[in-house]
Structure formats: structure tokens, C-alpha cells
Design a protein around this motif. Structure first.
Motif, PDB file in Angstrom:
ATOM      1  N   ALA A 116       0.336  20.896  -6.488  1.00 13.96           N
ATOM      2  CA  ALA A 116       0.536  21.407  -7.838  1.00 13.96           C
ATOM      3  C   ALA A 116       2.003  21.308  -8.208  1.00 13.96           C
ATOM      4  O   ALA A 116       2.886  21.322  -7.336  1.00 13.96           O
ATOM      5  CB  ALA A 116       0.064  22.844  -7.953  1.00 13.96           C
ATOM      6  N   ARG A 117       2.250  21.211  -9.475  1.00 15.67           N
ATOM      7  CA  ARG A 117       3.609  21.251 -10.003  1.00 15.67           C
ATOM      8  C   ARG A 117       3.661  22.268 -11.122  1.00 15.67           C
ATOM      9  O   ARG A 117       2.858  22.223 -12.064  1.00 15.67           O
ATOM     10  CB  ARG A 117       4.039  19.883 -10.524  1.00 15.67           C
ATOM     11  CG  ARG A 117       5.444  19.908 -11.136  1.00 15.67           C
ATOM     12  CD  ARG A 117       5.872  18.550 -11.647  1.00 15.67           C
ATOM     13  NE  ARG A 117       7.219  18.621 -12.220  1.00 15.67           N
ATOM     14  CZ  ARG A 117       7.872  17.575 -12.724  1.00 15.67           C
ATOM     15  NH1 ARG A 117       7.283  16.380 -12.730  1.00 15.67           N
ATOM     16  NH2 ARG A 117       9.078  17.717 -13.230  1.00 15.67           N
ATOM     17  N   ILE A 118       4.629  23.199 -11.008  1.00 15.10           N
ATOM     18  CA  ILE A 118       4.848  24.216 -12.026  1.00 15.10           C
ATOM     19  C   ILE A 118       6.111  23.832 -12.781  1.00 15.10           C
ATOM     20  O   ILE A 118       7.214  23.841 -12.220  1.00 15.10           O
ATOM     21  CB  ILE A 118       4.983  25.612 -11.414  1.00 15.10           C
ATOM     22  CG1 ILE A 118       3.765  25.939 -10.543  1.00 15.10           C
ATOM     23  CG2 ILE A 118       5.140  26.662 -12.510  1.00 15.10           C
ATOM     24  CD1 ILE A 118       3.848  27.273  -9.851  1.00 15.10           C
ATOM     25  N   ASP A 163       9.841  27.568 -23.567  1.00 11.76           N
ATOM     26  CA  ASP A 163       9.247  28.837 -23.118  1.00 11.76           C
ATOM     27  C   ASP A 163       7.759  28.684 -22.823  1.00 11.76           C
ATOM     28  O   ASP A 163       7.035  29.682 -22.765  1.00 11.76           O
ATOM     29  CB  ASP A 163       9.467  29.926 -24.176  1.00 11.76           C
ATOM     30  CG  ASP A 163       8.818  29.569 -25.510  1.00 11.76           C
ATOM     31  OD1 ASP A 163       8.316  28.430 -25.649  1.00 11.76           O
ATOM     32  OD2 ASP A 163       8.814  30.423 -26.422  1.00 11.76           O
ATOM     33  N   ARG A 164       7.320  27.451 -22.594  1.00  9.15           N
ATOM     34  CA  ARG A 164       5.914  27.201 -22.295  1.00  9.15           C
ATOM     35  C   ARG A 164       5.777  26.624 -20.891  1.00  9.15           C
ATOM     36  O   ARG A 164       6.123  25.464 -20.649  1.00  9.15           O
ATOM     37  CB  ARG A 164       5.322  26.217 -23.297  1.00  9.15           C
ATOM     38  CG  ARG A 164       5.096  26.788 -24.681  1.00  9.15           C
ATOM     39  CD  ARG A 164       3.848  27.646 -24.717  1.00  9.15           C
ATOM     40  NE  ARG A 164       3.600  28.178 -26.052  1.00  9.15           N
ATOM     41  CZ  ARG A 164       2.566  28.959 -26.344  1.00  9.15           C
ATOM     42  NH1 ARG A 164       1.708  29.269 -25.387  1.00  9.15           N
ATOM     43  NH2 ARG A 164       2.412  29.429 -27.554  1.00  9.15           N
ATOM     44  N   PRO A 165       5.298  27.396 -19.913  1.00  8.97           N
ATOM     45  CA  PRO A 165       5.081  26.848 -18.575  1.00  8.97           C
ATOM     46  C   PRO A 165       3.783  26.041 -18.531  1.00  8.97           C
ATOM     47  O   PRO A 165       2.914  26.172 -19.393  1.00  8.97           O
ATOM     48  CB  PRO A 165       4.990  28.093 -17.699  1.00  8.97           C
ATOM     49  CG  PRO A 165       4.448  29.141 -18.606  1.00  8.97           C
ATOM     50  CD  PRO A 165       4.988  28.830 -19.985  1.00  8.97           C
ATOM     51  N   ASP A 208       9.716  23.586 -10.526  1.00 10.30           N
ATOM     52  CA  ASP A 208      10.927  23.076 -11.157  1.00 10.30           C
ATOM     53  C   ASP A 208      11.974  24.168 -11.244  1.00 10.30           C
ATOM     54  O   ASP A 208      11.653  25.370 -11.362  1.00 10.30           O
ATOM     55  CB  ASP A 208      10.606  22.558 -12.567  1.00 10.30           C
ATOM     56  CG  ASP A 208       9.853  21.242 -12.532  1.00 10.30           C
ATOM     57  OD1 ASP A 208       9.551  20.769 -11.414  1.00 10.30           O
ATOM     58  OD2 ASP A 208       9.543  20.701 -13.608  1.00 10.30           O
ATOM     59  N   ASP A 209      13.246  23.743 -11.227  1.00 11.18           N
ATOM     60  CA  ASP A 209      14.344  24.717 -11.311  1.00 11.18           C
ATOM     61  C   ASP A 209      14.293  25.504 -12.613  1.00 11.18           C
ATOM     62  O   ASP A 209      14.687  26.681 -12.655  1.00 11.18           O
ATOM     63  CB  ASP A 209      15.687  23.981 -11.208  1.00 11.18           C
ATOM     64  CG  ASP A 209      15.893  23.363  -9.830  1.00 11.18           C
ATOM     65  OD1 ASP A 209      15.209  23.817  -8.883  1.00 11.18           O
ATOM     66  OD2 ASP A 209      16.710  22.435  -9.711  1.00 11.18           O
ATOM     67  N   SER A 210      13.802  24.883 -13.685  1.00 11.67           N
ATOM     68  CA  SER A 210      13.721  25.587 -14.971  1.00 11.67           C
ATOM     69  C   SER A 210      12.768  26.769 -14.914  1.00 11.67           C
ATOM     70  O   SER A 210      12.825  27.655 -15.775  1.00 11.67           O
ATOM     71  CB  SER A 210      13.270  24.619 -16.065  1.00 11.67           C
ATOM     72  OG  SER A 210      11.978  24.088 -15.776  1.00 11.67           O
ATOM     73  N   VAL A 211      11.891  26.784 -13.907  1.00 18.23           N
ATOM     74  CA  VAL A 211      10.968  27.902 -13.717  1.00 18.23           C
ATOM     75  C   VAL A 211      11.503  28.877 -12.677  1.00 18.23           C
ATOM     76  O   VAL A 211      11.581  30.094 -12.908  1.00 18.23           O
ATOM     77  CB  VAL A 211       9.573  27.384 -13.301  1.00 18.23           C
ATOM     78  CG1 VAL A 211       8.637  28.544 -13.014  1.00 18.23           C
ATOM     79  CG2 VAL A 211       8.993  26.490 -14.379  1.00 18.23           C
ATOM     80  N   SER A 212      11.886  28.362 -11.526  1.00 16.48           N
ATOM     81  CA  SER A 212      12.313  29.243 -10.439  1.00 16.48           C
ATOM     82  C   SER A 212      13.579  30.015 -10.777  1.00 16.48           C
ATOM     83  O   SER A 212      13.773  31.143 -10.296  1.00 16.48           O
ATOM     84  CB  SER A 212      12.519  28.426  -9.160  1.00 16.48           C
ATOM     85  OG  SER A 212      13.504  27.424  -9.365  1.00 16.48           O
ATOM     86  N   ASP A 213      14.470  29.439 -11.609  1.00 17.51           N
ATOM     87  CA  ASP A 213      15.706  30.125 -11.942  1.00 17.51           C
ATOM     88  C   ASP A 213      15.458  31.391 -12.749  1.00 17.51           C
ATOM     89  O   ASP A 213      16.322  32.277 -12.793  1.00 17.51           O
ATOM     90  CB  ASP A 213      16.635  29.181 -12.721  1.00 17.51           C
ATOM     91  CG  ASP A 213      17.173  28.054 -11.855  1.00 17.51           C
ATOM     92  OD1 ASP A 213      17.047  28.164 -10.612  1.00 17.51           O
ATOM     93  OD2 ASP A 213      17.696  27.056 -12.412  1.00 17.51           O
TER      94      ASP A 213
END
Length: 997
Positions: free
Chosen positions: A627-629, A634-636, A770-775
Motif C-alpha cells: 500500500a501507499r499512503i 489536505d486529501r489523503p 509519503d513524507d507529506s503524510v508522516s510529517d
């Protein structure tokens, strides 16, 4: 000029006449009524009373036969399991088929019709103690609405051609192969014949699409013999073989024991021909079944028209209901035209005198005015009262006037109107008549007899295979009862006016015209002899108000108000209260019928209880989930690929299908599931997605049979994976609202959820974040349930093991080996603008190392509230409310019943158990019991599948139980007033002698 006729009605000049217009019947009603009138006249002219009694006897006979079929034995019942098993013990009492060989050669003619040339070779063994000279073979002649047209019959016995004795019935062909002498030992019987149109249009049980299906029973309608060996072969030409949707299927069965297999083309098939065969080499008892099944695309064969027998079997069960429905418009037409009121004159005139020999009660019945009947009768009684009783009679008039026309008096007025003696005296008085005759007899007898016939048909056919085009037994019975009640009601209640009654009606219409012209209700006195008849035809409420004013004028203002509300008068509060009681119970029933039960127990393995039975023939050997998150502003979004190593069972009874469950919602919040593709060994296959609560099942819908190992790949995406939830302990926001992304690669139960003995090994879960999510995350890690968050396992909250800590959290203890505990390997790899976390699990002797996560296999990321667009707090609150709704309904309705019960007990202690009718008694007798019933209904529904340990169940059961006790108590402690005792009889004083002075 004016004058009077024999009825006392004034006959005026034309200028004073009022036309008595009556609505003309519709052309349909007029036509149907004309037919009924002609039938009545024809029957009367051809038989009279004897014929009438004869027809009645016919209907009674039909009803008696139907009643026998309804409660008596089932005609031609199918063999029960006991019948079949008992036949095995008597198999040697008749001949036995040592071998049964059936060869079918299928062909298609130029018109597209299917033909089957059949050769049956039966080697029959006749024991010494069996006195038989041959065998009987029974063939079907009707099949799925097609005429099989058996022909070309040839028979051989021990190599010698013989002429069989053939006997036909509606749907069977009986072939007697008789040698004329007692047989011993083995004898060979060969039967050759041709059948046509064996295939029929059906729905493919795999794809759900239309197909041409050739499914044939080898033994035919009846095979009461045992056999030792069976060989079946079916030969198809190349042109038909190439059209097969999937492999042919064949098998044999006896009661619960069966064996079947997909058929492969025989290697020694002749050129241009394709032979499919199967055999059984074991002893089988009588009434065994054997069949083969071939599926072709729709339109492969030209289908013949349905046979008359099939049409009869299809629509025959509906014939009684159809006839019954046909009586309805005829009965309505009879009521509207043939049984309509007799005509008086074409006109009527204003009348200032009461009609002769018509009482006020009779006038109400003639005019069908139940709401003014009581007032008219009270006014008439006033006129007949003596001077001493006048005040009492006048007060009675006032009370009746106050009630007249009010909503709460409707039921009371109609009840009194229906049971009035004047209603039943109309026939004897000559105002109305009963339309006796053949037609009325039919409308009375037909509904009763046909309803019994319909119920008997339903009962008899419920034991047979359903052939009717529509078969809803419950609905048929309900419609039969409703239509019968309507037709019977029309026939039994028809009381049209006679000529005398029509003239009386016109006189009363004349009184109404006179009252309107003179404003009589406002100007008359209560002693006016015409007033009782004037109020009959007046508007009920206007008449009541006018008479109240007249009474108050004589007795004084407001004098008529005392005691006008009788116990059976329903005031607005009582009407509202009773309506509320009915609505409470109806609402509980509607809730049970329409609302999903939020407390229904859902087992972990229910998610793997797939609807498609084909999934029973697929085993899962390994799983690799990726999977890739990612996010777009602002839309995951989550993109997932599931790879499974699977194995299709070679001995499957159905087309094997693969299925996998995935989440579609969390806490009522939709995840935006989109399934992109399902493939088997790199080939995309059709699939369907079914939803059950918060889980969607992705199931293949393959039409062809697959065997052996394969790779199944499922790709899907979540377009709105962020939801609002409660923060876990590791988030630092425990108990507070947070945004969460909870992704489950494999749902809980994956270890053994698929067909036994499936045990995926190894299992790999890989997720790129992705870093845009984990950050933005407060916490992230592998999904688990935290036992420290609640005492009850069902209340454990989601939490996570931080990435990189699995070895510490779930690593094998020192006292267990890898073979016993299994292996768990976690890794972390860098990716472009992200990180890939991977977990690989293998099974040990004691299970998987991840078993202590008590949850789905996946990841959990938590974010500050408002981080993402998509979380739906309203949906989460709605689900929480749905969970609490049964408890709220049960406790509130039960609490209401308990409160009413307590008040009822207190009132009985203070003022006694007796209570007159009124609003308060309706509270005790209507609202309390209704609340208790509603609580009980919802309680049984909500707790029916609830584990006994749940405190919610105990609360609802206790509340509903106390509510029922309180309702019964309120019924017991509050009773109607005792009937008044009659006054003691007066005694005359005894004559006594005067004492002497």
C-alpha cells in the motif's frame, strides 16, 4: 295545482318540483351489471328454486373437497428421507441393475433445435425368489415447459427386438419390457429413443446472466431400482463443444451422499466429436440420482413454445385467486347498479310535514345518517314525553346535541346506528329489500369456496416443486382473504331501498329542502314535530349547535352542558392518547422491520463467510499486501495491491471463486473504496463487490473452471481514508478527537478465515508512507488493539506499535523456538519522498507472532484534529446514536410504563380501584400497556443475538420486564365502575289493626 298521493307526499305544480338527480353508473359498471341481470334472468327461467339449490350444492361440494385437501393428506407427496432409506432394505426384493449404460448423442438441426439420441443398456439381475418377467422404464415427456416428443423407440431383450407396451400419461412415458415368462439371472435390455428440446433458458448460477442450460437426469422421473455400476457418456459435435461456457459437470447422489466432478473430453473421442463421460463403480440403493450439466451461451438453441401442460402448471395455482379477483368488479357493479336503490319520482318537493309511518330512527336508517340518529331519536322522545318528565327529556336532547357531529362521537354514533332495531326492521317495514337470487348466492358462495380452494392449492403445492411463474403463498392467502371479505361484505350488506323506501327518502329530502328554505333549525322550537326529521339530513355539527341553542333557550344558558360527555365519548385528549398508544407500538414494529440491529453479533469469521459457495473450493497459501499512503493537499489517499498465492480445488462441485474482505467504512464514515481490478495469473477477471455493514467483499465471478495453483491480485484505493476518532495512548491525545488513517491490509481472522486448511504463509505487509503524510502525524505504527484501554475485550481501543519496535513488542520469547512461535521480520527502507515499512510473518506451531495484536493486520496513523479533509463527525455521531437507540427506546418506553403503573397504584390506594371512563383511565389502560409492548418488542429484537455478558442487554431486559409488570399492574388495580344496583322494590305497608283505646 297541488294534491297528495297515497304516501302523503304533496304533488305540486312543475314550478315547485326539485329534480332528484342520481349519478349515472360508469359504462363498465353498467355493462357488468347488465351481464349479471341477464344471467339472473336466464337462470330463473331455466330452473328456479331447484336449480338454485343445485348450484348451492355444487359450491358446497367444491368447498368440501378443498377443505379435505387443506387439512387431509397430501396427494402424491414426494418421497421422504425415510421412504428412500427404507427402500434400501428392500432392494433385493425386485430386480437389480448390474450395469446401467446411458449414451447421449447431442445434435442441433438447421432450425437450431436440440436433439438427443439416447441408447440405454441395462443389465438386469433377477434373483431366484423374484417373480418378474421384465422391467419398466419411465421417461419424461415434459421438461421445463418443453415437449420432449420421445420417438424412434426401439427395444431389445437379450439381443432380440421386441415390441414394448407403451403407456402415456400427462408428463411421462411408461415403457413395459416384458418377456412373458418368469426371468432368472442376468438379462440385457437395450432401449433406443430420441428426445428433443432438452435445453432451456436459465440464469447462470455463477455469472447471473442468461444461458441455455442442458441439465438432464439420467434415470428420469422414477428409478426405484438399485444398481451396481453406472456409465454415462455425452457426445457433442465440434460446433457445440466450442460454444460450451465451461466444462460439463456430472455426478450421482443418494439422499445426503453425493459425488460429482467436472468432465474432461475423452482422449479417444472420434474425429469431429467430443465425448464426455463419467462412471460409478459401486453399489447404489434405489432412488439414486444421476445427472449431467452443460452450459451454452444464450441463443445457442431455438426454444420451442411452452406446452399447454406447462402453462397450466405455471398459471394453474393462480386460477382460484384469479376467479376470486374477477368477482370483485362484478360485485361492485352489482352494488352500484343492479342492487342500487329503487327509483321514486324524478323529482321531490319541499315538505313541511313529517312522513307518515316513518319514525325518526327509521328516517336515519333510510337516509344512512348515523351521526344525527341519536339527536333525532332524542327529539322524537321529547315529543312523546310527559309534562313531568319533560325537563329530563329536554336535558337528554341537549346532551345528544352537544355530542352530535363531534369527532369523538363517530365510533359511538356508528355503533349505535348499526345495532339499532330500526336498522334490522327496515326489511319487515318494506323500506329496504334483500336482493336474493342466483347472483347473490354466487357472491356469497364463491369467495368462501374459492378461498378454501386457494389455500388448499397452496398447501398441496408447498410439498411439490414450484412451477408457478409467481409463487408467494403468504401474499396469495392474504389477497384471498381480503378479496373474499370485500365481496362477502358487499353481498351480505346489500340492502337497496324499495319503491316505498325511495319515496320515503324523497319525502325526507323534501323536509331538508323546506328546512333550508325556512332556516328551520334556527327558528323552530324543540317541540316542532318536523324538527327530528330536519336534523336527520342536516349537517351533524350545525344541527347539534342549533338544537343546543334551542334547549338552552328553554332551560337556561349552559344548562345542557352538564354530563354530555359520556364514558364512550372520545374527547380530543382521549383520541390523541389512543393514537399515541397505537403509534408507539407501530413505531416499535417499524423500527424492528426497517432499522438494522446495531447489537447484532458479528463474529470475526463472519467477514470470511462469503456468499459465493464457489469460494469453498479455493485455498490461500500466501499473502503479500502493498500500500501507499499519499496526499494531495489536505486529501489523503491509499492505493493498495493484494497478492495471494491460491490453489483451486480439482474436486470442486462449483466454479471456484476467490474472495477477499476489505473495510469500506470506520465508525460510520465512508472510506471511498474504489476497486480497480482483480486478476488471476495476470488475466483480469470479472468481479463483484458486496457490502455488509462496514466490510466489502470482493469476489470473482469467473465463468470457467480453474484448477491448480494460481496468483490472485486485487488492486483498490481509498479516496477518503481519514476519519475522526478517539486518540490512542501513544498519540499523546488519549480520549481526545483526532484525525486517523487506519488501513487494514488483512482483516482480523485472516489466519484461518479462508477455506480450511488455508493458512497463508508467509504473509508480507508493506506500506509506503509519503513524507507529506508522516510529517503531520502525532503517531504512526503497526495496528493493534490495546487491552489497557478497557476491561472488556469488545471495548479495547485501537492503538499501534511504533515502526521499528515489533521485535521488542512481539519477538519470540526465549523459551520458544522459531518453529514453535513463528518468525516476525520488520524492515524500513527509504523511498522517494517517503519511507517503506515492511513486516513479514510466518506461522509457527502455536500460530502467528501477530496474534497478540488482537486486530487487523495494517497500520494506524493519528493526526491533530482538522489535519485532513474528509473526516465526518456527524456520521460518527449517527453511528453512536444508532448503537444507543435501542437502549434509549427500551428504557424510555419501559420507564413510561413503570411511571404510569406507579401512578395507577397510588391512585387506587387513595381513591379506590374503580374508575369511570375518561382520559386518566385511558392513560392506565392504553398508554401504559402500549409503552410496555413497544419496549418488549424492541428489547427482544435488540438482545436476540447479544452476548449474555453485555450490560446493555441486562439493562434492556430488566427495563422491559419491569415495564410489562407495571402495565399488568395498572390493568389490575384500575377497574371500571361497578354496575349500579337496581333500586329496591317499594313495599306496601301492611294493614295493621289500630290498637284499642
Amino acid at each position: 295545482m297541488t294534491g297528495t298521493d297515497e304516501t302523503g307526499t304533496t304533488v305540486p305544480d312543475d314550478a315547485e318540483r326539485i329534480p332528484d338527480t342520481r349519478p349515472r353508473p360508469t359504462p363498465l359498471w353498467a355493462l357488468l351489471s347488465r351481464w349479471l341481470t341477464r344471467v339472473e334472468a336466464w337462470l330463473r327461467s331455466h330452473g328456479g328454486t331447484p336449480l338454485r339449490y343445485g348450484i348451492r350444492a355444487v359450491w358446497v361440494t367444491i368447498a368440501a373437497i378443498a377443505a379435505f385437501l387443506l387439512v387431509g393428506p397430501v396427494i402424491n407427496p414426494p418421497l421422504s428421507l425415510d421412504d428412500i432409506t427404507e427402500s434400501a432394505s428392500t432392494a433385493t426384493e425386485t430386480w437389480i441393475a448390474r450395469d446401467f449404460d446411458a449414451d447421449y448423442t447431442i445434435s442441433r438441426d438447421d432450425d437450431g433445435r436440440l436433439h438427443a439420441d439416447v441408447v440405454e443398456t441395462i443389465t438386469a439381475f433377477f434373483p431366484d425368489d423374484v417373480d418378474e418377467s421384465g422391467i419398466e422404464r419411465i421417461l419424461a415427456t415434459q421438461y421445463e415447459g418443453h415437449d420432449l416428443a420421445p420417438r424412434g423407440l426401439e427395444v431389445e431383450i437379450d439381443g432380440t427386438s421386441v415390441e414394448p407396451d407403451v403407456r402415456s400419461t400427462a408428463d411421462r412415458l411408461h415403457i413395459e419390457l416384458d418377456t412373458g415368462e418368469r426371468l432368472r439371472g442376468d438379462h440385457e435390455f437395450v432401449i433406443r429413443y430420441r428426445l428433443s428440446d432438452l435445453a432451456y433458458t436459465a440464469t447462470d448460477d455463477v455469472t447471473g446472466g442468461p444461458v441455455d442450460l442442458l441439465e438432464w437426469s439420467v434415470f428420469g422421473p422414477s428409478w426405484p431400482q438399485a444398481f451396481s455400476a453406472l456409465n454415462v457418456s455425452v457426445t457433442l459435435p465440434d460446433e457445440l463443444d466450442e460454444l460450451l461456457v465451461r466444462q460439463p459437470f456430472g455426478g450421482v447422489a443418494w439422499t445426503l451422499v453425493s459425488g460429482a466432478d467436472w468432465l474432461d473430453r475423452e482422449e479417444d473421442s472420434p474425429a469431429g466429436q467430443n465425448v464426455y463421460a463419467f462412471s460409478v463403480d459401486q453399489n447404489m440403493p434405489p432412488y439414486s440420482l444421476s445427472w449431467f450439466r452443460m452450459v451454452f451461451p444464450e441463443g445457442t438453441f431455438t426454444m420451442p413454445p411452452p406446452t399447454p401442460l406447462f402453462i397450466l402448471q405455471t398459471f394453474g395455482p393462480l386460477i382460484p385467486l384469479g376467479i376470486l379477483l374477477l368477482t370483485l368488479p362484478f360485485s361492485l357493479a352489482a352494488r352500484a347498479v343492479a342492487w342500487s336503490d329503487a327509483r321514486g319520482r324524478p323529482w321531490y318537493v319541499a315538505q313541511y310535514a313529517p312522513p307518515k309511518n316513518v319514525s325518526a330512527a327509521q328516517a336515519a336508517q333510510i337516509m344512512r345518517r348515523p351521526r344525527t340518529r341519536e339527536l333525532a331519536v332524542a327529539l322524537a322522545a321529547l315529543a312523546d314525553s310527559s309534562r313531568s318528565r319533560r325537563p329530563e327529556a329536554l336535558a337528554a336532547v341537549g346532551r345528544a346535541a352537544h355530542r352530535t357531529g363531534r369527532v369523538g362521537d363517530r365510533f359511538r354514533a356508528r355503533t349505535a346506528y348499526f345495532f339499532d332495531r330500526a336498522r334490522h326492521a327496515q326489511i319487515a317495514d318494506g323500506f329496504r329489500r334483500i336482493p336474493r337470487g342466483f347472483v347473490r348466492d354466487g357472491f356469497i358462495a364463491a369467495p368462501l369456496a374459492l378461498t378454501l380452494v386457494q389455500l388448499a392449492t397452496i398447501r398441496q403445492l408447498s410439498h411439490q416443486e414450484t412451477l408457478a411463474v409467481i409463487w408467494w403463498p403468504g401474499l396469495f392467502a392474504l389477497v384471498s382473504f381480503v378479496v373474499s371479505a370485500i365481496v362477502l361484505g358487499i353481498a351480505l350488506s346489500a340492502r337497496p331501498l324499495t319503491r316505498k323506501g325511495a319515496l320515503a327518502r324523497q319525502h325526507l329530502l323534501g323536509v331538508e329542502a323546506y328546512a333550508d328554505q325556512t332556516s328551520m333549525l334556527d327558528r323552530a322550537t324543540v317541540d316542532d314535530a318536523l324538527l327530528p326529521y330536519a336534523v336527520v339530513t342536516a349537517d351533524p355539527r350545525d344541527a347539534g349547535r342549533s338544537v343546543v341553542a334551542l334547549v338552552d333557550r328553554e332551560l337556561g344558558e349552559g344548562a345542557s352542558r352538564r354530563g354530555w360527555r359520556t364514558g364512550d365519548f372520545l374527547s380530543w385528549p382521549r383520541l390523541i392518547l389512543r393514537a399515541a398508544a397505537v403509534l408507539i407500538v407501530a413505531g416499535a414494529i417499524a423500527m424492528v422491520a426497517l432499522v438494522p440491529n446495531p447489537h447484532e453479533r458479528v463474529s470475526t469469521y463472519d467477514r470470511y463467510d462469503f456468499e459465493s459457495r464457489g469460494t469453498l473450493y479455493v485455498q490461500v497459501d500466501s499473502a503479500e499486501v502493498e500500500a501507499r499512503i499519499s496526499s494531495d493537499g489536505d486529501r489523503p489517499k491509499i492505493d493498495a495491491t493484494l497478492r495471494f498465492g491460491i490453489e483451486f480445488d480439482e474436486d470442486s462441485r462449483r466454479v471456484p471463486q476467490f474472495a477477499v474482505p476489505v473495510m469500506n467504512a470506520i465508525d460510520g464514515q465512508d472510506l471511498g473504496l474504489v476497486v480497480d481490478d482483480v486478476s488471476i495469473d495476470g488475466e483480469s477477471v470479472p468481479f463483484e463487490v458486496t457490502e455488509n455493514l462496514d466490510v466489502s467483499t470482493i469476489t470473482t465471478v469467473m465463468g470457467d473452471v480453474r484448477v491448480g495453483e494460481a496468483e490472485a491480485v486485487v488492486t483498490y484505493a481509498y479516496t477518503s481514508p481519514a476519519v475522526i476518532g478517539e486518540g490512542s495512548p501513544v498519540s499523546g491525545e488519549q480520549g481526545q478527537p483526532v484525525d486517523r488513517i487506519r488501513w487494514a491490509g488483512l482483516l482480523d481472522g485472516w489466519e484461518s478465515g479462508w477455506t480450511h486448511p488455508s493458512a497463508p504463509d508467509p504473509v508480507t505487509i508493506s506500506v509506503r508512507i509519503d513524507d507529506s503524510v508522516s510529517d503531520r502525524a502525532l503517531s504512526s505504527g503497526w495496528l493493534r488493539e490495546d487491552p489497557d484501554t478497557a476491561e472488556e475485550a469488545r471495548d479495547w481501543k485501537d492503538s499501534s506499535y511504533a515502526f521499528g519496535t515489533l521485535d521488542d513488542e512481539l519477538g519470540a520469547p526465549e523459551y520458544l523456538t522459531e518453529a514453535e512461535y513463528g518468525t516476525l521480520v520488520e524492515s524500513r527502507d527509504s523511498a522517494d519522498a517517503g519511507v517503506v515499512h515492511t513486516m513479514t510473518v510466518t506461522e509457527g506451531e502455536y500460530g502467528y507472532p501477530t496474534r497478540s495484536t488482537y486486530s487487523d493486520l495494517g497500520v494506524l496513523l493519528e493526526f491533530p484534529e482538522g489535519t485532513w479533509a474528509g473526516p465526518d463527525a456527524d456520521a460518527r455521531d449517527a453511528q453512536a446514536f444508532a448503537w444507543a437507540l435501542p437502549i434509549i427506546v427500551v428504557t424510555s418506553t419501559a420507564g413510561l410504563a413503570i411511571l404510569i403503573g406507579v401512578i395507577a397504584v397510588g391512585r387506587s390506594l387513595l381513591r379506590g380501584r374503580r374508575m369511570t371512563q375518561g382520559t386518566l383511565r385511558d392513560v392506565f389502560w392504553w398508554l401504559g400497556p402500549a409503552a410496555a409492548i413497544a419496549a418488549s418488542i424492541v428489547c427482544v429484537w435488540a438482545t436476540g443475538d447479544m452476548p449474555a455478558s453485555w450490560v446493555e442487554g441486562a439493562i434492556m431486559l430488566w427495563a422491559a420486564g419491569l415495564g410489562v409488570i407495571a402495565a399488568i399492574t395498572s390493568w389490575v388495580v384500575v377497574r371500571p365502575p361497578a354496575p349500579a344496583a337496581p333500586p329496591p322494590a317499594s313495599k306496601r305497608p301492611q294493614n295493621r289493626k289500630r290498637p284499642r283505646r
